[in-house]
Design a protein around this motif. Structure first.
Motif, PDB file in Angstrom:
ATOM      1  N   PRO A  23      14.553   0.344   5.292  1.00 33.37           N
ATOM      2  CA  PRO A  23      15.082   1.284   4.285  1.00 33.37           C
ATOM      3  C   PRO A  23      15.228   0.660   2.901  1.00 33.37           C
ATOM      4  CG  PRO A  23      16.436   1.325   6.284  1.00 33.37           C
ATOM      5  CD  PRO A  23      15.453   0.217   6.460  1.00 33.37           C
ATOM      6  N   ALA A  24      15.676  -0.598   2.826  1.00 37.29           N
ATOM      7  CA  ALA A  24      15.923  -1.202   1.506  1.00 37.29           C
ATOM      8  C   ALA A  24      14.618  -1.417   0.748  1.00 37.29           C
ATOM      9  CB  ALA A  24      16.677  -2.514   1.660  1.00 37.29           C
ATOM     10  N   LEU A  25      13.573  -1.759   1.461  1.00 36.90           N
ATOM     11  CA  LEU A  25      12.272  -1.948   0.807  1.00 36.90           C
ATOM     12  C   LEU A  25      11.777  -0.615   0.231  1.00 36.90           C
ATOM     13  CD1 LEU A  25       9.788  -3.911   0.341  1.00 36.90           C
ATOM     14  CD2 LEU A  25       8.805  -2.772   2.349  1.00 36.90           C
ATOM     15  N   CYS A  26      11.828   0.435   1.053  1.00 39.73           N
ATOM     16  CA  CYS A  26      11.324   1.743   0.607  1.00 39.73           C
ATOM     17  C   CYS A  26      12.197   2.335  -0.496  1.00 39.73           C
ATOM     18  CB  CYS A  26      11.240   2.710   1.774  1.00 39.73           C
ATOM     19  SG  CYS A  26       9.922   2.295   2.890  1.00 39.73           S
ATOM     20  N   TRP A  27      13.518   2.265  -0.312  1.00 40.34           N
ATOM     21  CA  TRP A  27      14.413   2.829  -1.327  1.00 40.34           C
ATOM     22  C   TRP A  27      14.208   2.090  -2.651  1.00 40.34           C
ATOM     23  CZ3 TRP A  27      16.783   7.230  -1.863  1.00 40.34           C
ATOM     24  CH2 TRP A  27      17.754   7.376  -2.842  1.00 40.34           C
ATOM     25  N   GLY A  28      14.047   0.789  -2.589  1.00 40.22           N
ATOM     26  CA  GLY A  28      13.796  -0.013  -3.794  1.00 40.22           C
ATOM     27  C   GLY A  28      12.535   0.443  -4.502  1.00 40.22           C
ATOM     28  N   TRP A  29      11.506   0.761  -3.728  1.00 47.68           N
ATOM     29  CA  TRP A  29      10.241   1.231  -4.319  1.00 47.68           C
ATOM     30  C   TRP A  29      10.441   2.585  -5.013  1.00 47.68           C
ATOM     31  CZ3 TRP A  29       6.186   4.795  -2.296  1.00 47.68           C
ATOM     32  CH2 TRP A  29       5.008   4.707  -3.032  1.00 47.68           C
ATOM     33  N   ASP A  50       0.862  -1.176   0.000  1.00 45.77           N
ATOM     34  CA  ASP A  50       0.000   0.000   0.000  1.00 45.77           C
ATOM     35  C   ASP A  50       0.909   1.240   0.000  1.00 45.77           C
ATOM     36  OD1 ASP A  50      -1.593   2.119   0.589  1.00 45.77           O
ATOM     37  OD2 ASP A  50      -2.473   1.254   2.409  1.00 45.77           O
ATOM     38  N   PRO A  51       0.802   2.089  -1.061  1.00 53.01           N
ATOM     39  CA  PRO A  51       1.680   3.270  -1.127  1.00 53.01           C
ATOM     40  C   PRO A  51       1.608   4.117   0.138  1.00 53.01           C
ATOM     41  CG  PRO A  51       0.415   3.064  -3.147  1.00 53.01           C
ATOM     42  CD  PRO A  51      -0.091   2.000  -2.214  1.00 53.01           C
ATOM     43  N   ALA A  52       0.412   4.211   0.708  1.00 57.21           N
ATOM     44  CA  ALA A  52       0.271   5.045   1.903  1.00 57.21           C
ATOM     45  C   ALA A  52       1.115   4.494   3.048  1.00 57.21           C
ATOM     46  CB  ALA A  52      -1.190   5.123   2.317  1.00 57.21           C
ATOM     47  N   LYS A  53       1.460   3.204   2.976  1.00 55.81           N
ATOM     48  CA  LYS A  53       2.277   2.614   4.052  1.00 55.81           C
ATOM     49  C   LYS A  53       3.773   2.659   3.717  1.00 55.81           C
ATOM     50  CE  LYS A  53      -1.224  -0.078   6.279  1.00 55.81           C
ATOM     51  NZ  LYS A  53      -2.137  -0.921   5.526  1.00 55.81           N
ATOM     52  N   LEU A  54       4.099   2.755   2.403  1.00 60.40           N
ATOM     53  CA  LEU A  54       5.519   2.833   2.026  1.00 60.40           C
ATOM     54  C   LEU A  54       6.032   4.267   2.107  1.00 60.40           C
ATOM     55  CD1 LEU A  54       5.616   0.478  -1.099  1.00 60.40           C
ATOM     56  CD2 LEU A  54       6.890   0.132   1.016  1.00 60.40           C
TER      57      LEU A  54
END
Ligand code: NAD
Ligand code: ZN
Length: 260
Positions: A59-65, A45-49
């Motif tokens: 951090p790696a999950l968000c930066w990857g997105w 869910d973008p609102a959660k990322l």
């Protein structure tokens, strides 16, 4: 309101505000938050990322997105809606372009002085000390379809680099917000393109414009509820904006032929 009534108002307007959301870039192939995201990201869910807690937690999950989104933008081209807006700016006495988008497609279509309420994918900075970080514009290492990527680290303090966007729960850049608000309160015509109008405070701008007597028009393929004093033109941004430009000011290509 018909498009010809709006075209007439645009011809007479002294100050036009164009306010764009993710829908204005949809036809360039940039997914909106309401479209199903593709690949790995459809499970998120973008609102959660898009929050500081999410970033600090993984951090790696968000930066990857964000790298996946930036890669899409780098490879995308402005569409007819971006181009028509840049053309409008040359034909009305004053046009203020306020965007919620974090891409640079308005600039690449020729718009100047774009007010970015939610920052930019292209201006990352250190999450701890705020030092700006320069990212290569393109990279073969960028993920094709989303993956975890360890963020770079700040050369000054070793903190993680974060995207230069405004996350949910953060304040809008003060200059951008006050300029956007001032324009909304002064314009005669306010055109809101491709936004679901649920992200505040940005979604306040059309209401401020309405409160100050502007004609407010929403352009969106999907109808949503508006007050009786606002207007709705249903359709795709590219088709409607190109149509409005032609209806208000004639076909730019034909005009150029006459000039020659
Ligand atoms: P949103 O995803 O909530 O809504 C997009 C809207 O665009 C929807 O109402 C949809 O019906 C409409 N739309 C889809 N295709 C369209 C088309 N061809 N022409 C016109 N409209 C079309 O987006 P939002 O309202 O901008 O708000 C969500 C947040 O998403 C913003 O803060 C923004 O920063 C962020 N965002 C930005 C980008 C980008 O920079 N390109 C992309 C995705 C999300
Ligand atoms: Zn730092």
């Amino acid at each position: 309101m018909t498009s010809s009534t709006l075209a007439q108002q645009l011809r007479e307007a002294k100050h036009v505000v164009v306010f764009t959301g993710a829908g204005a870039s949809a036809e360039s192939g940039i997914p909106t938050f309401r479209d199903a995201l593709t690949g790995l990201w459809e499970h998120f869910d973008p609102a959660k990322l898009a929050t500081s807690d999410a970033y600090r937690g993984d951090p790696a999950l968000c930066w990857g997105w964000y790298e996946w989104r930036r890669q899409k933008v780098v490879r995308a081209q402005p569409n007819e809606a971006h181009r028509a807006i840049a053309e409008f700016a040359k034909r009305v006495p004053k046009l203020t372009l306020v965007t919620q988008n974090v891409d640079d497609l308005h600039e690449r279509a020729g718009s100047q002085d774009v007010i970015h309420l939610h920052g930019s994918l292209h201006s990352p900075r250190c999450i701890d000390c705020g030092q700006a970080y320069t990212l290569p514009l393109t990279s073969d290492a960028l993920p094709e379809d989303g993956s975890r990527i360890e963020p770079p680290q700040c050369s000054a303090c070793g903190g993680y680099v974060r995207p230069g966007v405004v996350w949910f729960g953060e304040m809008l850049p003060e200059d951008a917000w006050s300029s956007g608000l001032a324009a909304a309160e002064k314009c005669d015509v306010f055109i809101s393109i491709g936004t679901s109008g649920i992200v505040y405070p940005a979604a306040e701008l059309p209401l401020r414009a309405l409160g100050h007597g502007a004609t407010v028009v929403h352009i969106n393929p999907e109808r949503f509820n508006i007050s009786s004093r606002e207007h709705f033109l249903q359709g795709q941004a590219s088709v409607l904006m190109r149509g409005l430009l032609t209806e208000a000011f004639g076909d730019p290509l034909v005009t150029e032929c006459f000039v020659e």
